[in-house]
Design a protein around this motif. Structure first.
Motif, PDB file in Angstrom:
ATOM      1  N   ILE A   8      -5.563   7.209   2.317  1.00  0.00           N
ATOM      2  CA  ILE A   8      -6.448   6.613   3.328  1.00  0.00           C
ATOM      3  C   ILE A   8      -6.124   5.131   3.518  1.00  0.00           C
ATOM      4  O   ILE A   8      -6.041   4.649   4.657  1.00  0.00           O
ATOM      5  CB  ILE A   8      -7.932   6.811   2.944  1.00  0.00           C
ATOM      6  CG1 ILE A   8      -8.305   8.289   3.056  1.00  0.00           C
ATOM      7  CG2 ILE A   8      -8.845   5.952   3.815  1.00  0.00           C
ATOM      8  CD1 ILE A   8      -9.647   8.636   2.442  1.00  0.00           C
ATOM      9  N   ILE A   9      -5.940   4.411   2.421  1.00  0.00           N
ATOM     10  CA  ILE A   9      -5.595   2.980   2.515  1.00  0.00           C
ATOM     11  C   ILE A   9      -4.278   2.804   3.262  1.00  0.00           C
ATOM     12  O   ILE A   9      -4.170   1.957   4.156  1.00  0.00           O
ATOM     13  CB  ILE A   9      -5.540   2.334   1.112  1.00  0.00           C
ATOM     14  CG1 ILE A   9      -6.940   2.237   0.521  1.00  0.00           C
ATOM     15  CG2 ILE A   9      -4.874   0.950   1.179  1.00  0.00           C
ATOM     16  CD1 ILE A   9      -6.974   1.860  -0.951  1.00  0.00           C
ATOM     17  N   HIS A  50      -5.964  10.458  -2.877  1.00  0.00           N
ATOM     18  CA  HIS A  50      -6.616  10.538  -1.565  1.00  0.00           C
ATOM     19  C   HIS A  50      -7.030   9.155  -1.076  1.00  0.00           C
ATOM     20  O   HIS A  50      -6.878   8.834   0.112  1.00  0.00           O
ATOM     21  CB  HIS A  50      -7.799  11.499  -1.615  1.00  0.00           C
ATOM     22  CG  HIS A  50      -7.399  12.863  -2.087  1.00  0.00           C
ATOM     23  ND1 HIS A  50      -8.308  13.791  -2.543  1.00  0.00           N
ATOM     24  CD2 HIS A  50      -6.182  13.463  -2.189  1.00  0.00           C
ATOM     25  CE1 HIS A  50      -7.668  14.885  -2.896  1.00  0.00           C
ATOM     26  NE2 HIS A  50      -6.375  14.707  -2.697  1.00  0.00           N
ATOM     27  N   ILE A  51      -7.530   8.336  -1.967  1.00  0.00           N
ATOM     28  CA  ILE A  51      -7.906   6.965  -1.604  1.00  0.00           C
ATOM     29  C   ILE A  51      -6.664   6.181  -1.180  1.00  0.00           C
ATOM     30  O   ILE A  51      -6.688   5.456  -0.177  1.00  0.00           O
ATOM     31  CB  ILE A  51      -8.649   6.271  -2.768  1.00  0.00           C
ATOM     32  CG1 ILE A  51     -10.029   6.911  -2.963  1.00  0.00           C
ATOM     33  CG2 ILE A  51      -8.770   4.766  -2.527  1.00  0.00           C
ATOM     34  CD1 ILE A  51     -10.735   6.511  -4.257  1.00  0.00           C
ATOM     35  N   LEU A  52      -5.574   6.336  -1.921  1.00  0.00           N
ATOM     36  CA  LEU A  52      -4.336   5.625  -1.574  1.00  0.00           C
ATOM     37  C   LEU A  52      -3.777   6.085  -0.232  1.00  0.00           C
ATOM     38  O   LEU A  52      -3.253   5.261   0.535  1.00  0.00           O
ATOM     39  CB  LEU A  52      -3.299   5.801  -2.683  1.00  0.00           C
ATOM     40  CG  LEU A  52      -3.613   5.101  -4.007  1.00  0.00           C
ATOM     41  CD1 LEU A  52      -2.583   5.486  -5.071  1.00  0.00           C
ATOM     42  CD2 LEU A  52      -3.680   3.595  -3.835  1.00  0.00           C
ATOM     43  N   HIS A  64      -6.125  13.146  -8.210  1.00  0.00           N
ATOM     44  CA  HIS A  64      -6.255  13.473  -6.792  1.00  0.00           C
ATOM     45  C   HIS A  64      -7.239  12.564  -6.061  1.00  0.00           C
ATOM     46  O   HIS A  64      -7.028  12.227  -4.904  1.00  0.00           O
ATOM     47  CB  HIS A  64      -6.601  14.954  -6.608  1.00  0.00           C
ATOM     48  CG  HIS A  64      -5.408  15.819  -6.812  1.00  0.00           C
ATOM     49  ND1 HIS A  64      -5.119  16.413  -8.020  1.00  0.00           N
ATOM     50  CD2 HIS A  64      -4.401  16.142  -5.970  1.00  0.00           C
ATOM     51  CE1 HIS A  64      -3.988  17.077  -7.899  1.00  0.00           C
ATOM     52  NE2 HIS A  64      -3.533  16.940  -6.659  1.00  0.00           N
ATOM     53  N   ILE A  65      -8.297  12.159  -6.734  1.00  0.00           N
ATOM     54  CA  ILE A  65      -9.228  11.208  -6.103  1.00  0.00           C
ATOM     55  C   ILE A  65      -8.490   9.919  -5.756  1.00  0.00           C
ATOM     56  O   ILE A  65      -8.590   9.413  -4.633  1.00  0.00           O
ATOM     57  CB  ILE A  65     -10.442  10.932  -7.019  1.00  0.00           C
ATOM     58  CG1 ILE A  65     -11.339  12.176  -7.104  1.00  0.00           C
ATOM     59  CG2 ILE A  65     -11.238   9.720  -6.516  1.00  0.00           C
ATOM     60  CD1 ILE A  65     -12.432  12.079  -8.160  1.00  0.00           C
ATOM     61  N   ILE A  66      -7.718   9.413  -6.709  1.00  0.00           N
ATOM     62  CA  ILE A  66      -6.965   8.176  -6.463  1.00  0.00           C
ATOM     63  C   ILE A  66      -5.897   8.403  -5.397  1.00  0.00           C
ATOM     64  O   ILE A  66      -5.716   7.558  -4.507  1.00  0.00           O
ATOM     65  CB  ILE A  66      -6.374   7.627  -7.778  1.00  0.00           C
ATOM     66  CG1 ILE A  66      -7.516   7.176  -8.702  1.00  0.00           C
ATOM     67  CG2 ILE A  66      -5.396   6.485  -7.513  1.00  0.00           C
ATOM     68  CD1 ILE A  66      -7.105   6.812 -10.111  1.00  0.00           C
ATOM     69  N   SER A 121       0.826  -1.212   0.000  1.00  0.00           N
ATOM     70  CA  SER A 121       0.000   0.000   0.000  1.00  0.00           C
ATOM     71  C   SER A 121       0.860   1.262   0.000  1.00  0.00           C
ATOM     72  O   SER A 121       0.564   2.227  -0.710  1.00  0.00           O
ATOM     73  CB  SER A 121      -0.979   0.005   1.177  1.00  0.00           C
ATOM     74  OG  SER A 121      -0.290   0.048   2.410  1.00  0.00           O
ATOM     75  N   PHE A 138      -3.027  13.816   4.334  1.00  0.00           N
ATOM     76  CA  PHE A 138      -4.441  13.683   3.995  1.00  0.00           C
ATOM     77  C   PHE A 138      -5.220  14.949   4.354  1.00  0.00           C
ATOM     78  O   PHE A 138      -6.046  15.417   3.571  1.00  0.00           O
ATOM     79  CB  PHE A 138      -5.090  12.466   4.652  1.00  0.00           C
ATOM     80  CG  PHE A 138      -6.539  12.359   4.279  1.00  0.00           C
ATOM     81  CD1 PHE A 138      -6.911  11.915   3.017  1.00  0.00           C
ATOM     82  CD2 PHE A 138      -7.532  12.774   5.146  1.00  0.00           C
ATOM     83  CE1 PHE A 138      -8.247  11.871   2.633  1.00  0.00           C
ATOM     84  CE2 PHE A 138      -8.866  12.733   4.783  1.00  0.00           C
ATOM     85  CZ  PHE A 138      -9.220  12.270   3.521  1.00  0.00           C
ATOM     86  N   TRP A 159       2.426   6.384  -7.034  1.00  0.00           N
ATOM     87  CA  TRP A 159       1.386   7.273  -7.566  1.00  0.00           C
ATOM     88  C   TRP A 159       1.785   8.732  -7.373  1.00  0.00           C
ATOM     89  O   TRP A 159       1.637   9.558  -8.265  1.00  0.00           O
ATOM     90  CB  TRP A 159       0.033   6.977  -6.914  1.00  0.00           C
ATOM     91  CG  TRP A 159      -1.099   7.696  -7.574  1.00  0.00           C
ATOM     92  CD1 TRP A 159      -1.732   8.820  -7.130  1.00  0.00           C
ATOM     93  CD2 TRP A 159      -1.732   7.353  -8.810  1.00  0.00           C
ATOM     94  NE1 TRP A 159      -2.711   9.190  -8.012  1.00  0.00           N
ATOM     95  CE2 TRP A 159      -2.733   8.302  -9.057  1.00  0.00           C
ATOM     96  CE3 TRP A 159      -1.542   6.320  -9.735  1.00  0.00           C
ATOM     97  CZ2 TRP A 159      -3.553   8.271 -10.174  1.00  0.00           C
ATOM     98  CZ3 TRP A 159      -2.359   6.285 -10.861  1.00  0.00           C
ATOM     99  CH2 TRP A 159      -3.354   7.249 -11.063  1.00  0.00           C
ATOM    100  N   GLU A 194     -11.295  18.396  -1.432  1.00  0.00           N
ATOM    101  CA  GLU A 194     -12.667  18.045  -1.061  1.00  0.00           C
ATOM    102  C   GLU A 194     -13.403  19.180  -0.351  1.00  0.00           C
ATOM    103  O   GLU A 194     -14.610  19.330  -0.517  1.00  0.00           O
ATOM    104  CB  GLU A 194     -12.701  16.775  -0.200  1.00  0.00           C
ATOM    105  CG  GLU A 194     -12.502  15.495  -0.969  1.00  0.00           C
ATOM    106  CD  GLU A 194     -11.059  15.196  -1.346  1.00  0.00           C
ATOM    107  OE1 GLU A 194     -10.146  15.924  -0.915  1.00  0.00           O
ATOM    108  OE2 GLU A 194     -10.847  14.215  -2.076  1.00  0.00           O
TER     109      GLU A 194
END
Length: 142
Positions: free
Chosen positions: A126-127, A122-124, A118-120, A8, A71, A15, A79
């Motif tokens: 968080i993961i 932010h998800i990465l 940026h969406i990806i 992760s 984050f 990324w 966001e």
């Protein structure tokens, strides 16, 4: 160290590295290159990740702190504008104009919505936070 923590965080760093070099697909950007202005922000997560790998508790704590701050900064930069229609990190119209050439999953006239990169990202983040925190908690019980 658990594979999920390594995977992760390495995917997240890869990324984010794309933002350093920039990727253009056709006439749109996945992300524009920003190495000249933001190279230090590539070194910080690499340094905290390496500290996590080579030290015990302090490295994990520092890496989690960095991921959390990263984050929050991303949330306030992206966001927040989508949710509230304005923010304190620039003008909404300038933000829309700045990201107009980026690949978007959703486009709403007159509203800023984070681009695909940026969406990806932010998800990465968080993961990475969840997986690293879960691993750190599990390790502290041993």
């Amino acid at each position: 160290m658990k594979k999920s923590v390594l995977i992760s965080n390495i995917i997240l760093l890869f990324w984010y590295f794309l933002a350093m070099i920039g990727i253009k697909i056709g006439d749109k950007y996945l992300v524009e290159g920003s190495f000249k202005d933001e190279w230090i922000f590539m070194l910080i997560p690499i340094a905290t990740f390496l500290l996590m790998l080579f030290t015990k508790k302090i490295g994990k704590i520092l890496h989690l702190i960095w991921l959390g701050m990263w984050f929050v900064t991303q949330f306030l930069s992206h966001e927040w504008y989508t949710i509230f229609g304005n923010g304190f990190m620039g003008n909404i119209d300038n933000k829309i104009a700045y990201f107009k050439d980026c690949i978007s999953l959703i486009s709403i006239e007159g509203k800023y919505v984070p681009d695909m990169y940026h969406i990806i990202l932010h998800i990465l983040i968080i993961i990475a936070i969840i997986v690293t925190a879960k691993f750190s908690k599990k390790r502290s019980k041993i």
